[in-house]
Design a protein around this motif. Structure first.
Motif, short mmCIF file in Angstrom:
data_model
loop_
_atom_site.label_atom_id
_atom_site.label_comp_id
_atom_site.label_asym_id
_atom_site.label_seq_id
_atom_site.Cartn_x
_atom_site.Cartn_y
_atom_site.Cartn_z
N THR A 1 31.21 19.28 72.11
CA THR A 1 30.25 20.01 72.95
C THR A 1 28.86 20.04 72.31
O THR A 1 27.88 19.63 72.92
CB THR A 1 30.73 21.45 73.19
OG1 THR A 1 32.09 21.39 73.60
CG2 THR A 1 29.89 22.13 74.25
N CYS A 2 28.77 20.49 71.05
CA CYS A 2 27.44 20.67 70.45
C CYS A 2 27.15 19.64 69.36
O CYS A 2 26.03 19.57 68.86
CB CYS A 2 27.29 22.08 69.89
SG CYS A 2 28.25 22.34 68.40
N CYS B 1 32.09 18.37 66.88
CA CYS B 1 32.38 19.14 68.09
C CYS B 1 31.92 18.33 69.30
O CYS B 1 30.78 17.90 69.36
CB CYS B 1 31.65 20.48 68.05
SG CYS B 1 31.68 21.32 69.65
N CYS C 1 31.28 25.99 64.80
CA CYS C 1 30.38 26.33 65.89
C CYS C 1 31.12 27.25 66.84
O CYS C 1 32.34 27.37 66.80
CB CYS C 1 29.91 25.06 66.60
SG CYS C 1 31.26 24.14 67.32
N CYS D 1 31.48 26.90 70.05
CA CYS D 1 32.26 26.22 71.09
C CYS D 1 33.69 25.96 70.60
O CYS D 1 34.63 26.05 71.40
CB CYS D 1 31.64 24.91 71.55
SG CYS D 1 30.11 24.42 70.82
N ALA D 2 33.83 25.66 69.32
CA ALA D 2 35.17 25.39 68.77
C ALA D 2 36.05 26.60 68.96
O ALA D 2 37.23 26.49 69.31
CB ALA D 2 35.06 25.05 67.29
ZN LIG Z 1 30.27 23.07 69.09
#
Ligand SMILES: [Zn+2]
Ligand SMILES: [Zn+2]
Length: 178
Positions: A146-147, A144, A156, A158-159
């Motif tokens: 983002t994280c 990911c 996660c 964010c996905a």
């Molecule tokens: Zn993420």
């Protein structure tokens, strides 16, 4: 053929007539060094033919097989890939060639010890057979952005968020003035 790891004793061959060949099975556990993110995970097996030629020793390597560990460019996990080099050949020269080849490094016979060291030759051939973009599997979901979660192993939040945004973005594109 007497050898120590990748170094062959070619004294007998040097004293033989041109065209004299030694064919043998090569099986070496000693690993070669590659760039930091590539590790050799098995010994190297190959059929090798050494032939006395006018300018030196012709080395023909066939069916070379071994396993390497690469780092996946998407998820950064190590994965093992078997590599086969069907055929590779090179002459190890007695004398320095006047015109250095642009394509390859040239290799030379160690005339003092009457040996050839094929480690660099094999390493170069192996590198030519590296995957262009190493990926653990075609369906690797990667990390990911983002994280940093490995999306092959976990989902996660964010996905989820970014996939919710996608239809909106598509809609926007649809109404873009041309
Ligand atoms: Zn993420
Ligand atoms: Zn991967």
């Amino acid at each position: 053929m007497k050898r120590t790891t990748y170094v062959f004793d070619i004294g007998g061959l040097v004293r033989s007539d041109q065209g004299t060949k030694y064919k043998f099975k090569f099986d070496e556990e000693n690993i070669l060094k590659f760039e930091d993110n590539v590790k050799q995970k098995s010994g190297i097996n190959a059929d090798i033919t050494l032939m006395r030629v006018r300018e030196g020793i012709h080395v023909h390597v066939e069916n070379m097989q071994f396993s390497l560990e690469f780092k996946c460019t998407r998820c950064a996990t190590g994965f093992i890939q078997k590599i086969v080099v069907r055929s590779a050949e090179r002459v190890f020269f007695f004398e320095k060639e006047k015109e250095d080849s642009d394509m390859f490094d040239l290799f030379y016979v160690n005339k003092k010890a009457l040996t050839i060291d094929i480690a660099d030759f094999l390493r170069q051939e192996i590198i030519l057979h590296f995957p262009t973009i190493p990926v653990c599997s075609k369906s690797c979901k990667g990390l990911c952005p983002t994280c940093g979660a490995n999306l092959n192993e976990e989902k996660c939040s964010c996905a989820k968020r970014s996939s919710e945004e996608k239809p909106l973005a598509a809609l926007k594109n649809l109404y873009k003035p041309k």
